[in-house]
Design a protein around this motif. Structure first.
Motif, PDB file in Angstrom:
ATOM      1  N   PRO A 230       0.813  -1.224   0.000  1.00 11.76           N
ATOM      2  CA  PRO A 230       0.000   0.000   0.000  1.00 11.76           C
ATOM      3  C   PRO A 230       0.843   1.268   0.000  1.00 11.76           C
ATOM      4  O   PRO A 230       0.453   2.280  -0.594  1.00 11.76           O
ATOM      5  N   GLN A 231       2.035   1.209   0.635  1.00 13.00           N
ATOM      6  CA  GLN A 231       2.877   2.402   0.726  1.00 13.00           C
ATOM      7  C   GLN A 231       3.335   2.912  -0.645  1.00 13.00           C
ATOM      8  O   GLN A 231       3.709   4.080  -0.779  1.00 13.00           O
ATOM      9  N   SER A 232       3.293   2.043  -1.660  1.00 13.30           N
ATOM     10  CA  SER A 232       3.725   2.475  -3.000  1.00 13.30           C
ATOM     11  C   SER A 232       2.776   3.506  -3.601  1.00 13.30           C
ATOM     12  O   SER A 232       3.103   4.154  -4.601  1.00 13.30           O
ATOM     13  N   LEU A 233       1.602   3.693  -2.989  1.00 19.08           N
ATOM     14  CA  LEU A 233       0.664   4.702  -3.478  1.00 19.08           C
ATOM     15  C   LEU A 233       1.117   6.118  -3.116  1.00 19.08           C
ATOM     16  O   LEU A 233       0.717   7.085  -3.776  1.00 19.08           O
ATOM     17  N   GLU A 234       1.937   6.239  -2.090  1.00 15.81           N
ATOM     18  CA  GLU A 234       2.386   7.561  -1.671  1.00 15.81           C
ATOM     19  C   GLU A 234       3.251   8.188  -2.760  1.00 15.81           C
ATOM     20  O   GLU A 234       4.109   7.531  -3.357  1.00 15.81           O
ATOM     21  N   GLY A 235       2.978   9.450  -3.033  1.00 11.59           N
ATOM     22  CA  GLY A 235       3.694  10.160  -4.086  1.00 11.59           C
ATOM     23  C   GLY A 235       3.122   9.928  -5.470  1.00 11.59           C
ATOM     24  O   GLY A 235       3.672  10.407  -6.457  1.00 11.59           O
ATOM     25  N   LYS A 236       1.996   9.217  -5.553  1.00 10.29           N
ATOM     26  CA  LYS A 236       1.387   8.882  -6.854  1.00 10.29           C
ATOM     27  C   LYS A 236       0.011   9.535  -6.994  1.00 10.29           C
ATOM     28  O   LYS A 236      -0.549  10.074  -6.038  1.00 10.29           O
ATOM     29  N   ILE A 237      -0.504   9.461  -8.220  1.00 12.82           N
ATOM     30  CA  ILE A 237      -1.852   9.957  -8.501  1.00 12.82           C
ATOM     31  C   ILE A 237      -2.815   8.771  -8.500  1.00 12.82           C
ATOM     32  O   ILE A 237      -2.600   7.779  -9.216  1.00 12.82           O
TER      33      ILE A 237
ATOM     34  N   ALA B  56      -6.013   4.029   6.811  1.00 20.71           N
ATOM     35  CA  ALA B  56      -5.760   4.028   8.255  1.00 20.71           C
ATOM     36  C   ALA B  56      -5.125   2.723   8.712  1.00 20.71           C
ATOM     37  O   ALA B  56      -4.192   2.717   9.531  1.00 20.71           O
ATOM     38  N   GLU B  57      -5.599   1.603   8.178  1.00 21.10           N
ATOM     39  CA  GLU B  57      -5.080   0.291   8.579  1.00 21.10           C
ATOM     40  C   GLU B  57      -3.633   0.093   8.147  1.00 21.10           C
ATOM     41  O   GLU B  57      -2.907  -0.724   8.719  1.00 21.10           O
TER      42      GLU B  57
ATOM     43  N   LEU C 289      -6.005  -5.970  -2.957  1.00 22.49           N
ATOM     44  CA  LEU C 289      -7.330  -6.256  -2.424  1.00 22.49           C
ATOM     45  C   LEU C 289      -7.378  -5.749  -0.985  1.00 22.49           C
ATOM     46  O   LEU C 289      -6.586  -6.169  -0.137  1.00 22.49           O
ATOM     47  N   MET C 290      -8.288  -4.835  -0.716  1.00 21.83           N
ATOM     48  CA  MET C 290      -8.318  -4.214   0.610  1.00 21.83           C
ATOM     49  C   MET C 290      -8.493  -5.241   1.716  1.00 21.83           C
ATOM     50  O   MET C 290      -7.957  -5.076   2.820  1.00 21.83           O
ATOM     51  N   ALA C 291      -9.225  -6.315   1.424  1.00 22.56           N
ATOM     52  CA  ALA C 291      -9.456  -7.358   2.427  1.00 22.56           C
ATOM     53  C   ALA C 291      -8.166  -8.068   2.817  1.00 22.56           C
ATOM     54  O   ALA C 291      -8.094  -8.687   3.881  1.00 22.56           O
ATOM     55  N   ASP C 292      -7.152  -7.996   1.963  1.00 21.60           N
ATOM     56  CA  ASP C 292      -5.856  -8.610   2.283  1.00 21.60           C
ATOM     57  C   ASP C 292      -4.927  -7.639   3.002  1.00 21.60           C
ATOM     58  O   ASP C 292      -3.788  -7.987   3.322  1.00 21.60           O
ATOM     59  N   HIS C 293      -5.411  -6.424   3.220  1.00 17.59           N
ATOM     60  CA  HIS C 293      -4.579  -5.390   3.849  1.00 17.59           C
ATOM     61  C   HIS C 293      -5.333  -4.701   4.983  1.00 17.59           C
ATOM     62  O   HIS C 293      -5.386  -3.467   5.069  1.00 17.59           O
ATOM     63  N   GLY C 294      -5.904  -5.512   5.860  1.00 17.62           N
ATOM     64  CA  GLY C 294      -6.452  -4.994   7.104  1.00 17.62           C
ATOM     65  C   GLY C 294      -7.902  -4.584   7.115  1.00 17.62           C
ATOM     66  O   GLY C 294      -8.449  -4.278   8.181  1.00 17.62           O
ATOM     67  N   VAL C 295      -8.556  -4.564   5.952  1.00 15.10           N
ATOM     68  CA  VAL C 295      -9.962  -4.158   5.910  1.00 15.10           C
ATOM     69  C   VAL C 295     -10.836  -5.379   6.168  1.00 15.10           C
ATOM     70  O   VAL C 295     -10.870  -6.304   5.366  1.00 15.10           O
ATOM     71  N   GLU C 296     -11.541  -5.396   7.300  1.00 17.90           N
ATOM     72  CA  GLU C 296     -12.306  -6.560   7.744  1.00 17.90           C
ATOM     73  C   GLU C 296     -13.760  -6.540   7.280  1.00 17.90           C
ATOM     74  O   GLU C 296     -14.580  -7.320   7.775  1.00 17.90           O
ATOM     75  N   LEU C 297     -14.097  -5.670   6.367  1.00 14.43           N
ATOM     76  CA  LEU C 297     -15.483  -5.539   5.928  1.00 14.43           C
ATOM     77  C   LEU C 297     -15.946  -6.770   5.148  1.00 14.43           C
ATOM     78  O   LEU C 297     -15.149  -7.455   4.506  1.00 14.43           O
TER      79      LEU C 297
END
Length: 334
Positions: free
Chosen positions: A122-129, A147-148, A203-211
């Motif tokens: 997820p950190q690779s999104l920083e500095g990107k559009i 947040a997660e 996939l957000m579910a693989d990165h802390g999102v429990e929804l």
């Protein structure tokens, strides 16, 4: 004598058809790959064997499907449970509830391009559009995802985009990543000519999102008056998904017959991805299809509260019921 026999058979057949309960079912989206199991349940006779005459209508998002069921225009439908939770918070007492979980893992995802600096973190999104349609379900959950994963959201430039332009902008390199459903945005971008090995799915579910994700919703007034109809409908849905999982290729023609303009190969891939990532998860295969884990739903409510201010105290019993499911849910084996 022959005429009397024919007449008797005709009357018997007419009586059998007449005895079926008409049950309109609204999807939350269009007739794409993940809709094929419902057509399989119709064409394979699963619903008919349960005395149901089910018709399926296309939808235009969860915010379109939920009111249709809440008002009674449709007794049953499909919607994102997170949207349902917010709807019920804003419309307390509305006669609608989740009755069968379909997407144990929601398809909320970030689709990015490795050549534009996005990798499996997820950190690779920083500095990107990041391209995100404002009404997009995945974008709605992005704050939880951020947040997660302790993302510095101030370092991410968010570009509002429309649904029709989302994947083209990623394909053209105008954005490095987009929000969307995993099985939709990934395949749509690949179809525009981006090599699949250049695409990465977070996939957000693989990165802390429990929804949780999409759930069959029912009008509670109708369900309380017709509990057997609802239980039979859910059984037919499970049988349709079991058929799709056993032989995805066999159910795609049933979809194409309703949507001739669709690309059969693309929709097969879309169905397969939804099965692998969202429906036949390890938890579902071990515990049963259609049911939920109460502790996980409680955690998901806590996560929703980090980005959404509840008007009323959240109450899990208002959002999902297992009253119309068999104990332990359904098996996905035919």
């Amino acid at each position: 004598m022959l005429h009397r026999t024919i007449l008797a058979v005709a009357l018997t057949s007419a009586s059998a058809v007449h005895s079926q309960t008409n049950l309109p079912f609204t999807l939350d989206w269009r007739f794409e790959g993940p809709a094929a199991p419902y057509f399989a349940a119709i064409d394979n006779g699963n619903f008919a064997a349960l005395d149901l005459n089910v018709t399926v209508a296309a939808g235009d998002g969860s915010l379109d499907a939920i009111p249709k069921v809440a008002t009674g225009a449709f007794p049953v439908g499909m919607a994102d449970i997170n949207s349902l939770i917010k709807f019920l918070d804003q419309n307390p007492g509305a006669p609608v509830i989740g009755a069968m979980m379909i997407y144990d893992k929601p398809p909320f995802a970030i689709i990015g391009r490795r050549s534009l600096g996005i990798d499996d973190t997820p950190q690779s999104l920083e500095g990107k559009i990041l391209g995100a349609p404002p009404p997009d379900g995945a974008w709605a959950q992005f704050p939880i995802f951020a947040a997660e994963n302790d993302l510095d959201v101030s370092a991410i430039t968010v570009e509002p985009v429309g649904f029709p332009t989302r994947e083209p902008m990623l394909a053209e390199g105008n954005v490095a990543a987009i929000t969307g459903f995993s099985f939709t945005s990934y395949l749509n971008t690949a179809r525009l000519g981006v090599p699949e090995d250049d695409l990465v799915t977070l996939l957000m579910a693989d990165h802390g999102v429990e929804l949780y994700g999409n759930v069959v919703i029912v009008n509670t007034d109708y369900a309380e008056a017709n509990p057997e109809v609802i239980s039979n409908f859910l059984q037919g849905v499970a049988e349709g998904w079991a058929a799709a999982i056993a032989d995805p290729e066999a159910v795609i023609p049933l979809l194409i017959s309703r949507n001739p303009a669709a690309d059969a190969e693309l929709e097969l891939r879309r169905l397969q991805l939804s099965i692998e990532d969202n429906v036949a998860t390890e938890w579902v295969m071990e515990n049963g299809f259609g049911i939920i884990d109460d502790a996980r739903l409680a955690t998901s409510l806590d996560q929703i509260a980090t980005t959404y201010e509840f008007v009323n105290a959240p109450d899990a019993s208002l959002y999902f019921t297992n009253a119309y499911l068999p104990e332990g849910g359904f098996s996905l084996a035919e």
